[in-house]
Scaffold this motif. Structure first.
Motif, mmCIF file in Angstrom:
data_model
loop_
_atom_site.group_PDB
_atom_site.id
_atom_site.type_symbol
_atom_site.label_atom_id
_atom_site.label_comp_id
_atom_site.label_asym_id
_atom_site.label_seq_id
_atom_site.Cartn_x
_atom_site.Cartn_y
_atom_site.Cartn_z
ATOM 1 N N GLN A 76 0.831 -1.207 0.000
ATOM 2 C CA GLN A 76 0.000 0.000 0.000
ATOM 3 C C GLN A 76 0.867 1.259 0.000
ATOM 4 O O GLN A 76 0.531 2.254 -0.659
ATOM 5 N N LEU A 77 1.978 1.224 0.724
ATOM 6 C CA LEU A 77 2.897 2.365 0.707
ATOM 7 C C LEU A 77 3.481 2.561 -0.684
ATOM 8 O O LEU A 77 3.588 3.686 -1.179
ATOM 9 N N ASP A 78 3.867 1.446 -1.317
ATOM 10 C CA ASP A 78 4.421 1.527 -2.668
ATOM 11 C C ASP A 78 3.378 2.016 -3.672
ATOM 12 O O ASP A 78 3.722 2.559 -4.724
ATOM 13 N N ASP A 79 2.109 1.830 -3.338
ATOM 14 C CA ASP A 79 1.018 2.314 -4.183
ATOM 15 C C ASP A 79 0.762 3.805 -3.998
ATOM 16 O O ASP A 79 -0.086 4.378 -4.683
ATOM 17 N N GLY A 80 1.484 4.416 -3.040
ATOM 18 C CA GLY A 80 1.290 5.843 -2.796
ATOM 19 C C GLY A 80 0.232 6.160 -1.763
ATOM 20 O O GLY A 80 -0.162 7.321 -1.604
ATOM 21 N N ARG A 81 -0.230 5.147 -1.031
ATOM 22 C CA ARG A 81 -1.272 5.384 -0.032
ATOM 23 C C ARG A 81 -0.730 6.205 1.136
ATOM 24 O O ARG A 81 0.452 6.126 1.482
ATOM 25 N N THR A 82 -1.632 6.939 1.776
ATOM 26 C CA THR A 82 -1.268 7.728 2.958
ATOM 27 C C THR A 82 -1.913 7.160 4.211
ATOM 28 O O THR A 82 -1.807 7.749 5.288
ATOM 29 N N GLU A 83 -2.589 6.039 4.065
ATOM 30 C CA GLU A 83 -3.143 5.333 5.210
ATOM 31 C C GLU A 83 -3.191 3.854 4.863
ATOM 32 O O GLU A 83 -3.036 3.472 3.707
ATOM 33 N N PHE A 84 -3.373 3.010 5.888
ATOM 34 C CA PHE A 84 -3.436 1.570 5.669
ATOM 35 C C PHE A 84 -4.889 1.111 5.772
ATOM 36 O O PHE A 84 -5.603 1.496 6.705
ATOM 37 N N ARG A 85 -5.304 0.266 4.820
ATOM 38 C CA ARG A 85 -6.672 -0.231 4.831
ATOM 39 C C ARG A 85 -6.692 -1.739 4.598
ATOM 40 O O ARG A 85 -5.861 -2.279 3.875
ATOM 41 N N CYS A 86 -7.659 -2.387 5.209
ATOM 42 C CA CYS A 86 -7.839 -3.822 5.020
ATOM 43 C C CYS A 86 -8.230 -4.086 3.571
ATOM 44 O O CYS A 86 -9.187 -3.485 3.064
ATOM 45 N N PRO A 87 -7.528 -4.977 2.877
ATOM 46 C CA PRO A 87 -7.867 -5.257 1.470
ATOM 47 C C PRO A 87 -9.190 -5.998 1.312
ATOM 48 O O PRO A 87 -9.723 -6.067 0.207
ATOM 49 N N LEU A 88 -9.729 -6.525 2.413
ATOM 50 C CA LEU A 88 -10.983 -7.278 2.342
ATOM 51 C C LEU A 88 -12.211 -6.412 2.600
ATOM 52 O O LEU A 88 -13.236 -6.567 1.945
ATOM 53 N N CYS A 89 -12.113 -5.481 3.555
ATOM 54 C CA CYS A 89 -13.283 -4.673 3.899
ATOM 55 C C CYS A 89 -13.045 -3.172 3.756
ATOM 56 O O CYS A 89 -13.963 -2.373 3.945
ATOM 57 N N GLU A 90 -11.813 -2.779 3.439
ATOM 58 C CA GLU A 90 -11.436 -1.376 3.228
ATOM 59 C C GLU A 90 -11.496 -0.529 4.502
ATOM 60 O O GLU A 90 -11.419 0.693 4.434
ATOM 61 N N GLU A 91 -11.635 -1.158 5.661
ATOM 62 C CA GLU A 91 -11.604 -0.385 6.911
ATOM 63 C C GLU A 91 -10.162 0.031 7.204
ATOM 64 O O GLU A 91 -9.226 -0.740 6.992
ATOM 65 N N GLU A 92 -9.994 1.248 7.700
ATOM 66 C CA GLU A 92 -8.647 1.761 7.944
ATOM 67 C C GLU A 92 -8.034 1.115 9.181
ATOM 68 O O GLU A 92 -8.707 0.920 10.200
ATOM 69 N N TRP A 93 -6.739 0.788 9.066
ATOM 70 C CA TRP A 93 -5.965 0.300 10.203
ATOM 71 C C TRP A 93 -5.122 1.458 10.736
ATOM 72 O O TRP A 93 -4.298 2.005 9.992
ATOM 73 N N PRO A 94 -5.267 1.851 11.977
ATOM 74 C CA PRO A 94 -4.409 2.912 12.529
ATOM 75 C C PRO A 94 -2.934 2.497 12.460
ATOM 76 O O PRO A 94 -2.608 1.317 12.630
ATOM 77 N N TYR A 95 -2.061 3.475 12.230
ATOM 78 C CA TYR A 95 -0.638 3.149 12.109
ATOM 79 C C TYR A 95 -0.104 2.496 13.373
ATOM 80 O O TYR A 95 0.706 1.575 13.318
ATOM 81 N N ASP A 96 -0.560 2.958 14.548
ATOM 82 C CA ASP A 96 -0.066 2.393 15.800
ATOM 83 C C ASP A 96 -0.408 0.907 15.899
ATOM 84 O O ASP A 96 0.386 0.105 16.391
ATOM 85 N N GLU A 97 -1.582 0.550 15.398
ATOM 86 C CA GLU A 97 -1.982 -0.857 15.374
ATOM 87 C C GLU A 97 -1.090 -1.647 14.421
ATOM 88 O O GLU A 97 -0.618 -2.740 14.754
ATOM 89 N N VAL A 98 -0.840 -1.097 13.237
ATOM 90 C CA VAL A 98 0.035 -1.759 12.268
ATOM 91 C C VAL A 98 1.431 -1.932 12.844
ATOM 92 O O VAL A 98 2.041 -3.002 12.733
ATOM 93 N N ARG A 99 1.947 -0.880 13.452
ATOM 94 C CA ARG A 99 3.308 -0.923 14.000
ATOM 95 C C ARG A 99 3.458 -2.066 15.011
ATOM 96 O O ARG A 99 4.466 -2.785 15.012
ATOM 97 N N LYS A 100 2.464 -2.232 15.874
ATOM 98 C CA LYS A 100 2.538 -3.268 16.906
ATOM 99 C C LYS A 100 2.295 -4.664 16.346
ATOM 100 O O LYS A 100 3.066 -5.597 16.597
#
Length: 262
Positions: free
Chosen positions: A56-80
């Motif tokens: 997603q970062l390589d795609d130029g996204r500025t946030e992370f989203r679930c590829p199945l439901c498109e709900e955003e994942w907070p960065y702190d959650e991703v980091r952990k």
């Protein structure tokens, strides 16, 4: 890479670890492996989460989203939950910042030198890079749409002369699903790639072999790392993961990912 229940229980009370198969990787179904349940409700392991977010970062996204439901994942959650190392955190945060700047100011990276370049006129896709022009002592122009060296007459607002310079191709490259290659150690890569030589879009066949022959130009390349077949097979085989890893999604329709390799 796996999760340690005790370690997370001590420091991250909100994290939920479960003995369920991964929702993001159909082949990750070992019933004895702990996986994390994300805030969106889907289950994953740390490596799959890291790979998904890196794409997603390589795609130029500025946030992370679930590829199945498109709900955003907070960065702190991703980091952990991705168990990012300090180096990975710095890389992720730098990329997030750069993607944000590009989105706000509308920059593109010059395919010749990598310098961030701003388009001065929205009526033409032809953009001149002052750095390459000065360095090479001749005008260097690239296409704002496919981000390759400009071909054909200019100015032009719809496309340049490069094969595949159309928005629909870029959307396919950006949005196509990831597929797993069981014959190559279950490595995952985008299901659609652009031939690094001529730019023609190719979909991975049902046999899911990583070595591909372009039906348009007949050049052989690796669908995983995008290198010419002779380069890839110097350090790997047809049935082992590429030594340089999986090439990111191509944000353009063509060979800018690995130019001048042939």
């Amino acid at each position: 890479m796996s999760y340690d229940m005790k370690k997370f229980t001590l420091f991250d009370k909100g994290i939920k670890l479960v003995l369920k198969p991964s929702d993001l990787d159909e082949f990750d179904d070992d019933p004895d492996v702990l996986r994390a349940e994300l805030s969106c409700g889907h289950v994953t392991d740390p490596q799959t989460l890291t790979d998904c977010c890196r794409v997603q970062l390589d795609d130029g996204r500025t946030e992370f989203r679930c590829p199945l439901c498109e709900e955003e994942w907070p960065y702190d959650e991703v980091r952990k939950l991705a168990k990012l190392t300090i180096q990975e955190q710095l890389s992720f945060e730098e990329k997030l910042g750069m993607n944000t700047v590009k989105k706000i100011v509308d920059f593109r990276e010059c395919p010749g030198c990598g310098t961030l370049t701003e388009r001065m006129s929205v009526s033409s896709l032809c953009v001149q890079c002052s750095v390459c022009t000065a360095k090479n002592r001749k005008t260097f122009e690239f296409c704002w749409q496919c981000v390759r060296e400009w071909k054909g007459p200019a100015p032009r607002a719809d496309r340049c002369g490069n094969v595949g310079c159309i928005i629909s191709d870029q959307e396919l490259l950006r949005d196509c699903p990831l597929v797993t290659l069981p014959s190559v150690g279950n490595v995952q890569c985008p299901a659609i790639r652009a031939c690094p030589t001529c730019g023609v879009l190719i979909e991975l066949g049902s046999e899911r072999c990583k070595i591909m022959t372009c039906p348009n130009c007949n050049k052989e390349f690796c669908f995983v790392c995008l290198k010419p077949v002779h380069e890839c097979l110097k350090t790997a085989t047809d049935f082992t993961p590429c030594s340089v890893g999986v090439a990111p999604r191509q944000l353009i329709s063509g060979l800018a990912t690995f130019p001048n390799l042939w």
